[in-house]
Design a protein around this motif. Sequence first.
Motif, PDB file in Angstrom:
ATOM      1  N   GLN A  51       1.055  -0.990   0.055  1.00 58.24           N
ATOM      2  CA  GLN A  51      -0.078   0.345   0.178  1.00 58.24           C
ATOM      3  C   GLN A  51       0.564   0.693   0.052  1.00 58.24           C
ATOM      4  O   GLN A  51       1.846   1.664   0.286  1.00 58.24           O
ATOM      5  CB  GLN A  51      -0.822  -0.237   0.975  1.00 58.24           C
ATOM      6  CG  GLN A  51      -1.463   1.321   1.041  1.00 58.24           C
ATOM      7  CD  GLN A  51      -2.346   1.033   2.857  1.00 58.24           C
ATOM      8  OE1 GLN A  51      -2.816   0.163   3.462  1.00 58.24           O
ATOM      9  NE2 GLN A  51      -3.788   1.499   2.085  1.00 58.24           N
ATOM     10  N   ARG A  52       0.628   1.889  -0.859  1.00 56.45           N
ATOM     11  CA  ARG A  52       1.369   3.089  -1.104  1.00 56.45           C
ATOM     12  C   ARG A  52       0.984   4.206  -0.290  1.00 56.45           C
ATOM     13  O   ARG A  52       0.048   4.809  -0.116  1.00 56.45           O
ATOM     14  CB  ARG A  52       1.753   3.533  -2.407  1.00 56.45           C
ATOM     15  CG  ARG A  52       2.425   2.634  -3.352  1.00 56.45           C
ATOM     16  CD  ARG A  52       2.303   3.466  -5.321  1.00 56.45           C
ATOM     17  NE  ARG A  52       2.846   2.422  -6.164  1.00 56.45           N
ATOM     18  CZ  ARG A  52       3.658   2.358  -6.041  1.00 56.45           C
ATOM     19  NH1 ARG A  52       4.484   2.915  -5.944  1.00 56.45           N
ATOM     20  NH2 ARG A  52       4.052   0.947  -7.086  1.00 56.45           N
ATOM     21  N   VAL A  53       2.023   5.370   0.447  1.00 55.49           N
ATOM     22  CA  VAL A  53       1.346   6.467   1.291  1.00 55.49           C
ATOM     23  C   VAL A  53       1.190   7.023   0.856  1.00 55.49           C
ATOM     24  O   VAL A  53       1.630   8.109  -0.186  1.00 55.49           O
ATOM     25  CB  VAL A  53       2.593   6.237   2.123  1.00 55.49           C
ATOM     26  CG1 VAL A  53       2.435   7.961   3.494  1.00 55.49           C
ATOM     27  CG2 VAL A  53       2.706   5.376   3.348  1.00 55.49           C
ATOM     28  N   ASP A  54      -0.374   8.110   1.038  1.00 55.00           N
ATOM     29  CA  ASP A  54      -0.522   9.372   0.328  1.00 55.00           C
ATOM     30  C   ASP A  54      -0.051  10.496   1.558  1.00 55.00           C
ATOM     31  O   ASP A  54      -1.206  10.596   2.287  1.00 55.00           O
ATOM     32  CB  ASP A  54      -2.447   9.073   0.500  1.00 55.00           C
ATOM     33  CG  ASP A  54      -2.311  10.072  -0.203  1.00 55.00           C
ATOM     34  OD1 ASP A  54      -1.855  11.075  -0.428  1.00 55.00           O
ATOM     35  OD2 ASP A  54      -3.910  10.334  -0.103  1.00 55.00           O
ATOM     36  N   ASP A  55       0.963  11.270   0.482  1.00 51.09           N
ATOM     37  CA  ASP A  55       1.907  11.852   1.626  1.00 51.09           C
ATOM     38  C   ASP A  55       0.337  13.169   0.794  1.00 51.09           C
ATOM     39  O   ASP A  55       0.961  14.092   1.597  1.00 51.09           O
ATOM     40  CB  ASP A  55       3.494  12.411   0.741  1.00 51.09           C
ATOM     41  CG  ASP A  55       2.614  12.173  -0.573  1.00 51.09           C
ATOM     42  OD1 ASP A  55       2.130  12.822  -1.568  1.00 51.09           O
ATOM     43  OD2 ASP A  55       4.302  12.967  -0.953  1.00 51.09           O
ATOM     44  N   HIS A  56      -0.533  13.672   0.621  1.00 50.11           N
ATOM     45  CA  HIS A  56      -1.348  14.498   0.557  1.00 50.11           C
ATOM     46  C   HIS A  56      -2.794  14.103   1.199  1.00 50.11           C
ATOM     47  O   HIS A  56      -2.774  15.064   1.412  1.00 50.11           O
ATOM     48  CB  HIS A  56      -1.780  14.854  -1.333  1.00 50.11           C
ATOM     49  CG  HIS A  56      -0.742  15.092  -1.720  1.00 50.11           C
ATOM     50  ND1 HIS A  56       0.194  14.669  -2.549  1.00 50.11           N
ATOM     51  CD2 HIS A  56      -0.687  16.449  -2.603  1.00 50.11           C
ATOM     52  CE1 HIS A  56       1.057  15.046  -3.518  1.00 50.11           C
ATOM     53  NE2 HIS A  56       0.393  16.368  -2.881  1.00 50.11           N
ATOM     54  N   LEU A  57      -2.647  13.226   2.253  1.00 53.08           N
ATOM     55  CA  LEU A  57      -3.715  12.647   2.931  1.00 53.08           C
ATOM     56  C   LEU A  57      -3.205  13.857   4.940  1.00 53.08           C
ATOM     57  O   LEU A  57      -2.675  13.236   5.562  1.00 53.08           O
ATOM     58  CB  LEU A  57      -3.931  11.669   3.516  1.00 53.08           C
ATOM     59  CG  LEU A  57      -4.998  11.171   4.542  1.00 53.08           C
ATOM     60  CD1 LEU A  57      -6.248  11.539   3.993  1.00 53.08           C
ATOM     61  CD2 LEU A  57      -4.546   9.662   4.370  1.00 53.08           C
ATOM     62  N   TYR A  59      -4.987  13.184   7.930  1.00 54.03           N
ATOM     63  CA  TYR A  59      -5.801  12.717   8.686  1.00 54.03           C
ATOM     64  C   TYR A  59      -5.888  12.540  10.227  1.00 54.03           C
ATOM     65  O   TYR A  59      -4.833  13.120  10.601  1.00 54.03           O
ATOM     66  CB  TYR A  59      -5.828  11.009   8.597  1.00 54.03           C
ATOM     67  CG  TYR A  59      -6.453   9.744   8.805  1.00 54.03           C
ATOM     68  CD1 TYR A  59      -7.830   9.708   7.940  1.00 54.03           C
ATOM     69  CD2 TYR A  59      -6.688   9.458   9.938  1.00 54.03           C
ATOM     70  CE1 TYR A  59      -9.167   9.148   8.773  1.00 54.03           C
ATOM     71  CE2 TYR A  59      -8.180   8.929  10.718  1.00 54.03           C
ATOM     72  CZ  TYR A  59      -8.992   8.754   9.653  1.00 54.03           C
ATOM     73  OH  TYR A  59     -10.102   7.968  10.160  1.00 54.03           O
ATOM     74  N   GLY A  68      -0.254  12.315   5.643  1.00 54.54           N
ATOM     75  CA  GLY A  68       0.944  10.898   4.561  1.00 54.54           C
ATOM     76  C   GLY A  68       0.911   9.651   6.195  1.00 54.54           C
ATOM     77  O   GLY A  68       0.227   9.642   6.666  1.00 54.54           O
ATOM     78  N   SER A  69       2.408   9.398   6.424  1.00 57.84           N
ATOM     79  CA  SER A  69       3.067   8.337   7.144  1.00 57.84           C
ATOM     80  C   SER A  69       3.656   9.100   8.252  1.00 57.84           C
ATOM     81  O   SER A  69       4.063   8.224   8.908  1.00 57.84           O
ATOM     82  CB  SER A  69       3.877   7.297   6.854  1.00 57.84           C
ATOM     83  OG  SER A  69       5.209   8.272   6.370  1.00 57.84           O
ATOM     84  N   ARG A 115      -5.661  15.766   0.370  1.00 54.47           N
ATOM     85  CA  ARG A 115      -7.437  15.236   1.310  1.00 54.47           C
ATOM     86  C   ARG A 115      -6.892  14.979   2.797  1.00 54.47           C
ATOM     87  O   ARG A 115      -6.254  15.189   3.465  1.00 54.47           O
ATOM     88  CB  ARG A 115      -7.526  13.349   0.216  1.00 54.47           C
ATOM     89  CG  ARG A 115      -7.164  13.641  -0.779  1.00 54.47           C
ATOM     90  CD  ARG A 115      -7.039  12.387  -1.345  1.00 54.47           C
ATOM     91  NE  ARG A 115      -5.899  12.489  -1.954  1.00 54.47           N
ATOM     92  CZ  ARG A 115      -5.419  12.547  -2.950  1.00 54.47           C
ATOM     93  NH1 ARG A 115      -5.914  13.431  -3.206  1.00 54.47           N
ATOM     94  NH2 ARG A 115      -3.976  12.095  -2.857  1.00 54.47           N
ATOM     95  N   SER A 150     -14.679  10.889  -2.641  1.00 59.57           N
ATOM     96  CA  SER A 150     -14.164  11.668  -1.927  1.00 59.57           C
ATOM     97  C   SER A 150     -15.266  12.879  -2.295  1.00 59.57           C
ATOM     98  O   SER A 150     -15.650  12.982  -3.732  1.00 59.57           O
ATOM     99  CB  SER A 150     -12.578  12.944  -2.366  1.00 59.57           C
ATOM    100  OG  SER A 150     -12.788  12.000  -3.564  1.00 59.57           O
TER     101      SER A 150
END
Length: 284
Positions: A51-57, A59, A68-69, A115, A150
């Motif tokens: 699973q690729r980390v969404d660095d635009h998220l 959370y 991101g992470s 996001r 989204s």
Amino acid sequence: MKCQAMFSRMDIPNTEPARKPFRFQAKWIALFVAFDVLVMAIALWVVFGRQRVDDHLVYLGEDELRLGSDVICPVIVNSRDRFPDFPDTVWSGFQIVPLKIRLSEREDVKTGTFRLGAISSMPFEVFETILRTVRGAGVAHLELVDSLGSVPIALRDASQICSQAGMVVDCTPLEDFGKESPSSWFVERSGTLWFHASGQGRSIARSVPMPRGDVDPEAVSLVRDSVRSWIRLPSPGDTLGSVGILFSPRDSFQKVMELARLVSEASGKQPWIGKQPQEIDPFL
């Protein structure tokens, strides 16, 4: 001569054991094949399956705020109201400083689509802090996200409706909002969706019951049709580039997503979201 002939005919035995041709046993072949398959599977998982980390998220979870992470800061419980909160050390001007710095330093802060998500039970009052921080960092494009997908939203500053100063909430009276420029917004209270629009010296107010529980498709269709028709109500001279949705402090993130998705799909506009003024109940 006889002895010589006898020895000449005698076969001298080969004292070295006969060498058998080298052959892999079936079990070793199977082990080699299984090892190759395992190595290939791991390589494919690393390249494609992980699973690729969404660095635009961004959370907002139950225990931490992440980009991101990376963990930005922990989420704690306010001992006064038992709401989720953030440590005092990360607050500044009603924004979360570490998150604002990280976002503002991004090269794609103006061009990338970020996001913003949260656990479904997160109160809007807490979620709004992150929304305010994202806007303050200069993010130009933002989507709210949940398990269903989204919803793009407009990053309009809603402080002209309601802003906080310390522990005192200072809200612009709703009847005055929209006199200088056209505006429209939705609010859901007590199972009813309300719409208000103002501009060109007049105001419009409409309401429709919101379906709850066992959702009736006809009821959902009625709400969507109503939203579409309401958006067209302001006169052609009123330029409504977007439409707002006002939430109470205790509204959950799940409710934020439900209304944002409904208004966006029905109106074709990117809604902006803000906090309800204190006088919303008597106004409605």
